[in-house]
Design a protein around this motif. Structure first.
Motif, mmCIF file in Angstrom:
data_model
loop_
_atom_site.group_PDB
_atom_site.id
_atom_site.type_symbol
_atom_site.label_atom_id
_atom_site.label_comp_id
_atom_site.label_asym_id
_atom_site.label_seq_id
_atom_site.Cartn_x
_atom_site.Cartn_y
_atom_site.Cartn_z
ATOM 1 N N GLY A 49 0.825 -1.217 0.000
ATOM 2 C CA GLY A 49 0.000 0.000 0.000
ATOM 3 C C GLY A 49 0.851 1.255 0.000
ATOM 4 O O GLY A 49 0.550 2.230 -0.683
ATOM 5 N N VAL A 105 2.439 1.800 -3.553
ATOM 6 C CA VAL A 105 1.478 2.304 -4.546
ATOM 7 C C VAL A 105 1.228 3.798 -4.297
ATOM 8 O O VAL A 105 1.132 4.585 -5.231
ATOM 9 C CB VAL A 105 0.161 1.496 -4.512
ATOM 10 C CG1 VAL A 105 -0.918 2.146 -5.358
ATOM 11 C CG2 VAL A 105 0.416 0.068 -4.984
ATOM 12 N N GLY A 106 1.191 4.175 -3.013
ATOM 13 C CA GLY A 106 0.971 5.582 -2.671
ATOM 14 C C GLY A 106 2.188 6.453 -2.949
ATOM 15 O O GLY A 106 2.048 7.618 -3.296
ATOM 16 N N LEU A 107 3.374 5.890 -2.783
ATOM 17 C CA LEU A 107 4.601 6.663 -2.961
ATOM 18 C C LEU A 107 5.552 5.930 -3.915
ATOM 19 O O LEU A 107 6.628 5.474 -3.501
ATOM 20 C CB LEU A 107 5.293 6.882 -1.606
ATOM 21 C CG LEU A 107 4.529 7.658 -0.528
ATOM 22 C CD1 LEU A 107 5.241 7.564 0.818
ATOM 23 C CD2 LEU A 107 4.348 9.120 -0.932
ATOM 24 N N ARG A 157 3.917 -10.320 -8.198
ATOM 25 C CA ARG A 157 3.543 -9.006 -8.745
ATOM 26 C C ARG A 157 4.756 -8.242 -9.233
ATOM 27 O O ARG A 157 4.660 -7.347 -10.029
ATOM 28 C CB ARG A 157 2.917 -8.157 -7.630
ATOM 29 C CG ARG A 157 1.460 -8.274 -7.518
ATOM 30 C CD ARG A 157 0.910 -7.409 -6.391
ATOM 31 N NE ARG A 157 -0.265 -8.083 -5.940
ATOM 32 C CZ ARG A 157 -0.447 -8.624 -4.755
ATOM 33 N NH1 ARG A 157 0.470 -8.502 -3.831
ATOM 34 N NH2 ARG A 157 -1.544 -9.271 -4.484
ATOM 35 N N PHE A 172 5.290 -3.768 -10.911
ATOM 36 C CA PHE A 172 3.865 -3.610 -10.619
ATOM 37 C C PHE A 172 3.366 -2.158 -10.620
ATOM 38 O O PHE A 172 2.400 -1.830 -11.307
ATOM 39 C CB PHE A 172 3.534 -4.274 -9.280
ATOM 40 C CG PHE A 172 2.092 -4.145 -8.878
ATOM 41 C CD1 PHE A 172 1.095 -4.853 -9.546
ATOM 42 C CD2 PHE A 172 1.721 -3.317 -7.833
ATOM 43 C CE1 PHE A 172 -0.233 -4.732 -9.187
ATOM 44 C CE2 PHE A 172 0.391 -3.189 -7.460
ATOM 45 C CZ PHE A 172 -0.580 -3.898 -8.135
ATOM 46 N N ASN A 208 0.295 2.246 -13.075
ATOM 47 C CA ASN A 208 0.161 3.626 -13.550
ATOM 48 C C ASN A 208 0.013 3.693 -15.066
ATOM 49 O O ASN A 208 -0.707 4.546 -15.589
ATOM 50 C CB ASN A 208 1.334 4.464 -13.050
ATOM 51 C CG ASN A 208 1.159 4.861 -11.584
ATOM 52 O OD1 ASN A 208 0.193 5.515 -11.224
ATOM 53 N ND2 ASN A 208 2.055 4.410 -10.733
ATOM 54 N N ILE A 262 -3.590 2.905 -15.796
ATOM 55 C CA ILE A 262 -4.457 4.052 -15.502
ATOM 56 C C ILE A 262 -4.375 5.064 -16.656
ATOM 57 O O ILE A 262 -5.388 5.575 -17.129
ATOM 58 C CB ILE A 262 -4.082 4.688 -14.145
ATOM 59 C CG1 ILE A 262 -4.468 3.735 -13.013
ATOM 60 C CG2 ILE A 262 -4.747 6.044 -13.967
ATOM 61 C CD1 ILE A 262 -3.913 4.095 -11.654
ATOM 62 N N VAL A 291 -6.346 3.740 -19.599
ATOM 63 C CA VAL A 291 -7.792 3.814 -19.377
ATOM 64 C C VAL A 291 -8.268 5.261 -19.539
ATOM 65 O O VAL A 291 -9.272 5.533 -20.212
ATOM 66 C CB VAL A 291 -8.164 3.262 -17.977
ATOM 67 C CG1 VAL A 291 -9.627 3.536 -17.641
ATOM 68 C CG2 VAL A 291 -7.875 1.770 -17.895
ATOM 69 N N GLN A 292 -7.519 6.188 -18.946
ATOM 70 C CA GLN A 292 -7.922 7.604 -19.043
ATOM 71 C C GLN A 292 -7.861 8.092 -20.485
ATOM 72 O O GLN A 292 -8.719 8.842 -20.937
ATOM 73 C CB GLN A 292 -7.036 8.455 -18.124
ATOM 74 C CG GLN A 292 -7.353 8.202 -16.649
ATOM 75 C CD GLN A 292 -6.757 9.245 -15.724
ATOM 76 O OE1 GLN A 292 -5.620 9.658 -15.914
ATOM 77 N NE2 GLN A 292 -7.503 9.663 -14.729
ATOM 78 N N PHE A 337 -10.913 6.689 -22.418
ATOM 79 C CA PHE A 337 -12.182 7.357 -22.132
ATOM 80 C C PHE A 337 -12.107 8.868 -22.353
ATOM 81 O O PHE A 337 -13.034 9.588 -21.984
ATOM 82 C CB PHE A 337 -12.641 7.045 -20.697
ATOM 83 C CG PHE A 337 -13.140 5.640 -20.526
ATOM 84 C CD1 PHE A 337 -14.432 5.295 -20.905
ATOM 85 C CD2 PHE A 337 -12.312 4.651 -20.026
ATOM 86 C CE1 PHE A 337 -14.894 3.990 -20.763
ATOM 87 C CE2 PHE A 337 -12.765 3.340 -19.874
ATOM 88 C CZ PHE A 337 -14.049 3.005 -20.246
ATOM 89 N N GLY A 338 -11.012 9.330 -22.944
ATOM 90 C CA GLY A 338 -10.873 10.753 -23.235
ATOM 91 C C GLY A 338 -10.824 11.621 -21.989
ATOM 92 O O GLY A 338 -11.362 12.726 -21.971
ATOM 93 N N LEU A 339 -10.201 11.090 -20.925
ATOM 94 C CA LEU A 339 -10.184 11.831 -19.659
ATOM 95 C C LEU A 339 -8.831 12.466 -19.393
ATOM 96 O O LEU A 339 -8.603 13.047 -18.337
ATOM 97 C CB LEU A 339 -10.531 10.871 -18.507
ATOM 98 C CG LEU A 339 -11.887 10.182 -18.626
ATOM 99 C CD1 LEU A 339 -11.958 8.976 -17.710
ATOM 100 C CD2 LEU A 339 -13.006 11.155 -18.299
ATOM 101 N N GLU A 388 -7.520 16.334 -17.743
ATOM 102 C CA GLU A 388 -8.618 16.983 -17.012
ATOM 103 C C GLU A 388 -8.066 17.782 -15.851
ATOM 104 O O GLU A 388 -7.127 17.364 -15.207
ATOM 105 C CB GLU A 388 -9.581 15.920 -16.486
ATOM 106 C CG GLU A 388 -10.540 15.422 -17.540
ATOM 107 C CD GLU A 388 -11.606 16.432 -17.938
ATOM 108 O OE1 GLU A 388 -12.005 17.241 -17.081
ATOM 109 O OE2 GLU A 388 -12.021 16.418 -19.090
#
Lengths: 396, 284
Positions: free
Chosen positions: B86, B89-91, B119, B264, B269, B272, B275-276, B279-281, B284
């Motif tokens: 955890g 993934v955060g840092l 992983r 991993f 990242n 992500i 995916v963004q 979806f054209g995100l 933003e």
């Protein structure tokens, strides 16, 4: 120092992805959307019926928002990863059901002791053990409160409908952030798989809060102190050069372990309790129907609250003076209000999908002269309006 | 006396002074591991502000927290790697290091160890293997040699020890090495490599516990244990030519594996981003 999920671009993303309006959603999906609106950007979980759609929805939606979905090797790893991520500034959530909730208990205690904000959704299913894996129940009322060891407070909320699941999940995050504590959402397998209409609100309608961060170096050096007198220490996040030490062992205000001095343990554990007790306004919530003139009171929570309301409405049509009390935050239990109501009524009925758990909390606050009766059903099928109405008529 | 030692020990800048002296027993290998780790950090010029050190429960867990001066997370028994997952993934730009013992990481925490390796998450694990549960009083561990005596195998251990490094290498780690506390310079070099490798890395350190293990197995002096390590250490290259029978009771030392595999947090990242984008995100 930031809490991820509160950046302006996140709000714009939410606005673009989820248009306000009426949707036909499952309870589990409503929980997931509530979490996304509340700012949750990290989910670590392990699949278990009947909670899996929460994980599935998060796995699908989180990447769109730049958030992280992790499928861990088990439930213990899931809550452990959440704690780690929470200390880096994420709002975090996991969802599980009975057996998984049991496995998470040790680290739930760790989160209480280290004052780590996280939201744990327990989609209650029929037990003990594997029980009826696909069926709903309300048997984890006390597991949420006493599942882990030691003296510890816990905050648990319990939604009563699909739309309520959205809002109660948001509220769980807000409580968790505000009080720097884990919050349990006691959901259930029946509502989890119920589909009904829910209004997805505009982003601005959702009030969200964030944990208190240290204002200066001095506050950051006391990650377990109480500089503001509200029992809630500011949380110095990892990665900002504070050299914070976090341990589940008894620790001093500066985080360093001291397991030998009785006063240190006493001071720490009592403050963690006081933090919850003195901030009742942050989490206490209940609903009341027809309690003004009630002679009979129905006390019910979660999935059973709605058939209870149905039964109360029908009984009212028949001229029975019956009221309904629904705790939305079930732990800590709103005992003071039950005590007041208990003095006004002659009978209290407690319908729930178990063999009598909430009723024990009610019993603590009412006198012996009140007739107290459980309406209990197990087997995975929820109580019906008729079943509850029959019991109301029986004591009328 | 104590003050003098601190003032002449250059690595003290990496230690949490208010937590000293350490709780480790005299002769414990934990100090060597802490020293080697501090030297590796120093030689690589890693700013401790860029380090998060996570540990579980037991003697070896104390090496990391509270003694190392960085953000430190002292977790529940066996779960350090899951907590560290955890954190990483955060840092993702920080060095996340787990220091704990064999009982903690490979027994109760075995599942997390295998899956973190699978992983290939960019975490560095320093696993201190002293063949025993030290803090709870010297009970048999999954690493206790066949035939050894412990408080819960008072007659002899009839279970076979887990070969941790080989198991983690097979599970998919990017880098795995094994040394003993008698190979300090090699150990420092391996820790340095492990800290720089992108992916899951494990350095197993065979370490002496004279108090709980040595005492019950005819090696009550720390030096006797170190001599035992030196006498029975076999380099990886040489071990390849030896039969399993010849390797019985030996410590295979050196780099077990060193390879590149997708990591991993990078993959997460990247996903992500994709995916963004889809979806054209973006932007933003």
């Amino acid at each position: 120092m930031i809490i991820r999920g509160d950046e302006p671009e996140q709000l714009r993303l939410l606005k673009r992805l989820y248009k306000p309006g009426n949707y036909f959603l499952q309870g589990n999906e409503a929980v997931a959307y509530g979490a996304l609106f509340a700012g949750c950007r990290f989910y670590a979980g392990y699949p278990i019926t009947p909670s899996s759609e929460i994980a599935e929805t998060m796995a699908r939606e989180l990447p769109k928002l730049g958030g992280y979905y992790l499928q861990m090797e088990d439930e213990i790893g899931s809550i452990a990863a959440m704690v780690g991520a929470s200390w880096t500034g994420f709002k975090v959530m996991t969802a599980t059901a009975g057996p998984g909730f049991s496995l998470m208990q040790e680290n739930l205690g760790y989160a209480v002791m280290t004052e780590t904000p996280l939201v744990l959704v327990d989609v209650q299913r029929s037990g003990p053990s594997t029980g009826q894996a696909t069926k709903g129940a309300q048997g984890d009322f006390f597991q949420a409160k006493w599942g882990t060891h030691g003296d510890h407070p816990i905050v648990a909320v319990s939604p009563i409908s699909v739309e309520d699941a959205f809002w109660e999940t948001v509220r769980a995050f807000n409580i968790s952030e505000k009080l720097r504590t884990p919050v349990v959402v006691l959901f259930d397998g029946v509502l989890a798989h119920t589909r009904e209409q829910i209004r997805i609100p505009d982003v601005e309608e959702v009030e969200i809060t964030y944990r208190k961060l240290p204002k200066n170096e001095e506050e950051a050096k006391l990650p377990f102190g109480d500089p503001h007198g509200d029992g809630v220490p500011p949380m110095p996040l990892f990665g900002h050069g504070y050299f914070t030490h976090v341990t589940g062992s008894t620790h001093k205000e500066n985080g360093l372990r001291d397991v030998y001095t009785p006063e240190v343990h006493d001071r720490l554990v009592r403050r963690i309790h006081r933090k919850i007790e003195q901030n009742k306004h942050v989490y206490e919530k209940y609903e009341e129907y027809f309690t003004d003139d009630a002679e009979i009171l129905v006390v019910s929570w979660g999935v059973t609250a709605r058939p209870s309301l149905g039964a109360v409405l029908k009984a009212r049509d028949e001229g029975i003076r019956v009221g309904l009390f629904v705790p939305k935050t079930v732990h800590p239990f709103p005992g003071k209000r039950i005590k007041e109501l208990g003095k006004k009524v002659r009978a209290i009925l407690v319908p729930e999908m178990n063999l009598g758990q909430l009723i024990l909390e009610v019993q603590r606050f009412v006198n012996d002269d009140v007739l107290l009766k459980g309406v209990n059903k197990i087997g995975g099928v929820p109580l019906t309006v008729e079943e509850i109405l029959r019991e109301i008529r029986g004591v009328a | 006396m104590a003050k003098e030692i601190y003032s002449t020990y250059p690595m003290v800048k990496y230690l949490r002074k208010e937590a000293l002296p350490t709780a480790l027993c005299p002769g414990c290998g934990g100090g060597t591991v802490l020293n080697a780790f501090a030297n590796a950090v120093d030689q690589l010029k890693i700013d401790p502000k860029d380090l998060v050190v996570v540990s579980g429960i037991g003697c070896s867990a104390w090496i990391a927290s509270p003694y190392f001066l960085a953000d430190t997370l002292h977790t529940t028994h066996g779960r350090a790697i899951a907590f560290a997952t955890g954190v990483k993934v955060g840092l993702p730009d920080k060095k996340v290091v787990v220091i704990s013992g064999d009982g903690d990481l490979a027994s109760i925490g075995g599942n997390h160890l295998l899956h973190a390796a699978r992983r290939n998450i960019d975490i560095t694990v320093l696993l201190v293997n002293n063949f025993i549960y030290g803090m709870t009083g010297g009970q048999v561990a999954p690493t206790t040699p066949f035939g050894a005596k412990t408080t819960t195998s008072p007659y002899r251990n009839i279970e076979h020890p887990l070969q941790i490094s080989e198991t983690v290498a097979a599970a998919g780690a990017s880098y795995v090495a094994r040394w003993t506390t008698a190979h300090v310079y090699q150990l420092i070099e391996s820790i340095k490599t492990a800290l720089q490798v992108k992916g899951f890395s494990l350095v197993e350190v065979i370490s002496q516990c004279p108090v709980q293990y040595g005492r019950r197995n005819k090696m009550k002096e720390p030096a006797e244990m170190l001599r035992w390590f030196l006498k029975n250490s076999v380099p990886v290259s040489k071990a390849k030519k030896m039969s399993p029978e010849e390797l019985e009771g030996k410590f295979i030392i050196g780099e077990i594996i060193n390879r590149q595999r997708p990591e991993f947090t990078e993959e997460l990242n990247k996903l992500i981003d994709e995916v963004q984008e889809h979806f054209g995100l973006k932007g933003e």
